[in-house]
Design an enzyme around this catalytic site. Structure first.
Site, PDB file in Angstrom:
ATOM      1  CG  ASP A 257      -2.287   0.793   0.790  1.00 50.52           C
ATOM      2  OD1 ASP A 257      -1.842   1.610   0.035  1.00 50.52           O
ATOM      3  OD2 ASP A 257      -3.102   0.674   1.736  1.00 50.52           O
TER       4      ASP A 257
HETATM    5  C1  BGC Z   1      -5.194   3.187   0.016  1.00 50.03           C
HETATM    6  C2  BGC Z   1      -5.267   2.043  -1.174  1.00 50.03           C
HETATM    7  C3  BGC Z   1      -5.003   2.644  -2.506  1.00 50.03           C
HETATM    8  C4  BGC Z   1      -3.652   3.428  -2.532  1.00 50.03           C
HETATM    9  C5  BGC Z   1      -3.386   4.072  -3.750  1.00 50.03           C
HETATM   10  C6  BGC Z   1      -3.918   4.136  -0.297  1.00 50.03           C
HETATM   11  O1  BGC Z   1      -4.332   5.095   0.567  1.00 50.03           O
HETATM   12  O2  BGC Z   1      -5.281   2.518   1.044  1.00 50.03           O
HETATM   13  O3  BGC Z   1      -6.437   1.358  -1.078  1.00 50.03           O
HETATM   14  O4  BGC Z   1      -4.920   1.601  -3.633  1.00 50.03           O
HETATM   15  O5  BGC Z   1      -3.781   4.455  -1.588  1.00 50.03           O
HETATM   16  O6  BGC Z   1      -3.973   5.300  -4.191  1.00 50.03           O
END
Ligand code: BGC
Length: 739
Positions: free
Chosen positions: A277
């Protein structure tokens, strides 16, 4: 789950998709992945040492004013970019969020996309087919915009209804969540693009999300959250897994040997790549602990998976082998999806009108009728006067906030900032899709005098309610990634608004647009309640269609609505009293410590906890009313096959969601959903249903094996998790087996 009785609207979905996804293919299967794995091994052999960290790290290709990121020319502004290796014909990875459509990222690309309804609404359809159609549609849009990775597949179990991301996820049950996420992923990956499944694992709250440490036994995890992922992986074959922000057993989920190396790669034999993540990588050792790719590396404390990783590989054969394996896994995903042979070029025209139908059909199947006293619904199309109140219903329908936010062309009709001025403030605004319930209601009742009041002033709303035959009150609960809700009440005095309107008009109908469960102190005073969740691009039309009976409501709750937070395993959400609201979820000081004990409920999440405690919910899991009535009968269970008949005993055509539960095992309460099927029935019609029970749902995880004891297993069909039919008991022999 066993034989599905196909949803009657399947033909519509297939038609819409055939028109829009010219590239549609069979989604990758285990066999495709095996072949891709062999090809990947050959490419790894051909790599030069200096090429070996190109695929292992990426950036966020957008200018957030955060400093020195160089955005490559071929990048599409979105969540992520990983450079390719031209010499070897390996394409760059171009990544966008997420499960509800191609995200808008604060209007960065200034292009719109089709917003599916929220994940919890999608799950309320209990219809894998509709999730497949939605997945195929959003995957097609991602591809049309030049992306080849969709960061979709959010499947964290809903352990707490206050979680700000409840709207993004599917349900509190591992079977329902796993089957549905698998179907969505299959749809997405039918476009020659990679889908993730996320956030691995046990990412159950947003409060302190980057450091909350989850305590849970291996058995409880395997029987709940990990089972949802496992079923999702079996059904959907996602080519990537995104690990989570939180810690599990003291280790960051993205640097967690147990979760990544042992469970995911060794026990499950999964061949794709683990991406982090954004901002979840603690250091280079995450590679040894099973992480294959550092995403959005500028959000971490360092660029760990480039030179630092190369140095380690130079110095230590163990690291060199690991680096090869990281490349192997990313390449397997690329080849299995076919993104090298069928590149997403972008700039393709999208048939938004056709795609809106997919969003609308999903909404129609996932809106849940919670109360309908005296048959006040459906409303008469000949109604003379209707007062519509609140919820910005004149303009549109609410959507959830954060990285998954999708907006249609032209952006939101209303965009109300929450607060804050930081980089992320734009991601947590309250945005309303351009789909006006007021207009749709007016169109349904052409003879009626329809008035609208925004509900800010109760006296004014009450005055209008008094003058109308029916008052329809729209209320909203905005939720977003990054922030949990402190309690389950509707915010900003909306509970008082409903109570006042209900006192003024005996035919008061409440339409909820909420991220998840709320409490309803006004429930006895209103005639009807419709849970519309965040209903997506055509939510206004779908709501009106349900209110006036063009659509017979068929959604069923995929999450328990508690009567109060006192009924939850953790009446107080951990950290809610001291963690400052903070989208990024970073600790305020390096020493912030936050624990959440999931061993309290273990694998008894949601309705299972309620069954164990003998508690009565406000509305139970699986609950939902219809304008007709159904009866399920003749349950017979032989081995792992259950058969029964479902009959539409009312006057209208409609869909029933048949639910089969294990209720007790050797006399001990052990409630588990073991099968479900959405069945379309004309008035008076009956259909036989056959379900195959997944033996893991009858078993415990013990000493590294699934184990089910010899004894008596009792099953019952349920209208919902609390309203169960006659028990049918069978005897099964003892059994144990490996993953
Ligand atoms: C989220 C993810 C997301 C990623 C990219 C993060 O803040 O937890 O679910 O895919 O950002 O935007």
């Amino acid at each position: 789950m066993g034989k599905m009785v196909l949803w009657s609207g399947a033909a519509l979905g297939a038609m819409v998709l055939a028109a829009s996804t010219a590239q549609a293919q069979e989604a990758p299967t285990a066999a495709t992945i095996k072949a891709a794995d062999a090809r990947a091994a050959a490419t790894v052999k051909a790599m030069k040492p200096e090429e070996k960290t190109i695929l292992t790290h990426g950036i966020m290709p957008m200018d957030l004013g955060m400093g020195n990121v160089v955005i490559p020319k071929d990048a599409v502004p979105g969540a992520g970019y990983i450079a390719g290796i031209d010499r070897l014909g390996v394409p760059a990875l171009k990544e966008t969020d997420a499960s509800l459509g191609v995200s808008y990222v604060m209007g960065l690309r200034k292009d719109g996309a089709t917003a599916l309804p929220s994940g919890v609404l999608q799950a309320a359809t209990w219809n894998p087919e509709i999730l497949y159609n939605g997945g195929a549609m959003i995957g097609g849009e991602a591809r049309a915009k030049g992306f080849n990775v969709l960061l979709a597949g959010g499947v964290n179990l809903m352990r707490d209804p206050r979680n700000g991301r409840t709207f993004e996820y599917l349900s509190e049950d591992p079977l329902l969540s796993g089957m549905l996420v698998g179907a969505a992923i299959r749809g997405i990956q039918s476009n020659h693009i990679i889908s993730t499944i996320k956030h691995f694992a046990l990412n159950g709250q947003e409060t302190g999300r980057k450091y909350v440490d989850i305590k849970i036994s291996e058995a409880a995890a395997k029987e709940s959250d990990l089972l949802a992922f496992k079923i999702g992986i079996e059904q959907g074959q996602p080519l990537s897994v995104m690990c989570a922000y939180n810690r599990v057993g003291g280790q960051n989920a993205c640097s967690n040997d147990f979760l990544l190396n042992k469970v995911l790669k060794k026990d499950w034999g999964w061949k794709g790549f683990v991406m982090s993540d954004w901002g979840a990588v603690p250091g280079v050792e995450a590679a040894i602990n099973g992480l294959d790719q550092q995403s959005g590396a500028e959000l971490d404390k360092g660029l760990f998976f480039a030179d630092k990783l190369a140095d380690k590989a130079k110095a230590d054969p163990k690291w060199a082998a690991r680096l090869d394996n990281m490349n192997q896994r990313v390449l397997t995903a690329i080849y299995a999806a076919g993104i090298d042979k069928f590149p997403a070029k972008g700039g393709e025209k999208i048939d938004f009108a056709a795609h809106a139908k997919v969003a609308e059909e999903t909404a129609k199947q996932g809106i849940v009728l919670l109360k309908n006293e005296g048959g006040v619904l459906p409303l008469m199309k000949t109604a003379k006067s209707i007062a519509v109140i609140g919820g910005y219903a004149d303009g549109g329908v609410l959507s959830g906030g954060g990285s998954s936010q999708v907006q249609g062309e032209g952006g939101a009709v209303y965009s109300i900032p929450l607060s804050g001025t930081g980089v992320w403030a734009g991601l947590i605004g309250q945005n309303y899709h351009r789909s006006s319930p007021l207009k749709a209601i007016t169109a349904q009742a052409p003879q009626a005098k329809v008035t609208y009041r925004d509900g800010r002033y109760i006296t004014d709303a009450v005055e209008k309610a008094k003058q109308a035959e029916v008052a329809v009150v729209f209320v909203t609960q905005f939720t977003t990634e990054g922030l949990d809700v402190p309690d389950l009440h509707l915010p900003q005095g909306q509970d008082e608004l409903i109570a006042a309107v209900a006192a003024a008009n005996p035919n008061t109908i409440v339409v909820l647009e909420t991220g998840g469960p709320v409490v309803m102190p006004w429930l006895p005073k209103v005639k009807a309640v419709v849970e519309a969740w965040y209903p997506g691009a055509r939510g206004g039309e779908a709501i009106a269609s349900v209110l006036f009976g063009d659509t017979n409501p068929s959604g069923r709750l995929p999450i328990t609505f508690p009567a109060s937070t006192d009924q939850l395993p953790r009446p107080k959400l951990d950290g809610s009293d001291w963690v400052e609201p903070n989208f990024a979820g970073d600790p305020t000081s390096g020493s912030d410590i936050l624990h959440a004990d999931y061993d309290i409920e273990g694998s008894d999440v949601g309705y299972r906890w309620f069954a164990r405690k003998g508690q009565k919910a406000l509305f139970p899991f699986g609950y939902g009313l219809s304008y007709t009535s159904f009866q399920s009968s003749g349950l017979s269970v032989k081995g792992l096959t259950a058969t029964f008949t479902v009959k539409n005993t009312g006057q209208r055509d409609g869909d029933e969601v048949a639910q089969l539960y294990l209720t007790t095992r050797n006399g001990e309460v052990k409630q588990r959903l073991v099968g479900f099927a959405r069945v379309s029935l004309k008035a008076g019609e009956s259909k036989p249903v056959s379900l195959t029970i997944d033996p893991r749902l009858l078993a415990d995880w013990k000493n590294g094996l699934w184990t089910s004891p010899k004894g008596t297993y009792s099953f019952a069909l349920g209208k919902d998790a609390e309203t169960l039919g006659e028990k049918v008991s069978i005897t099964l022999p003892a059994k144990s087996w490996k993953e």
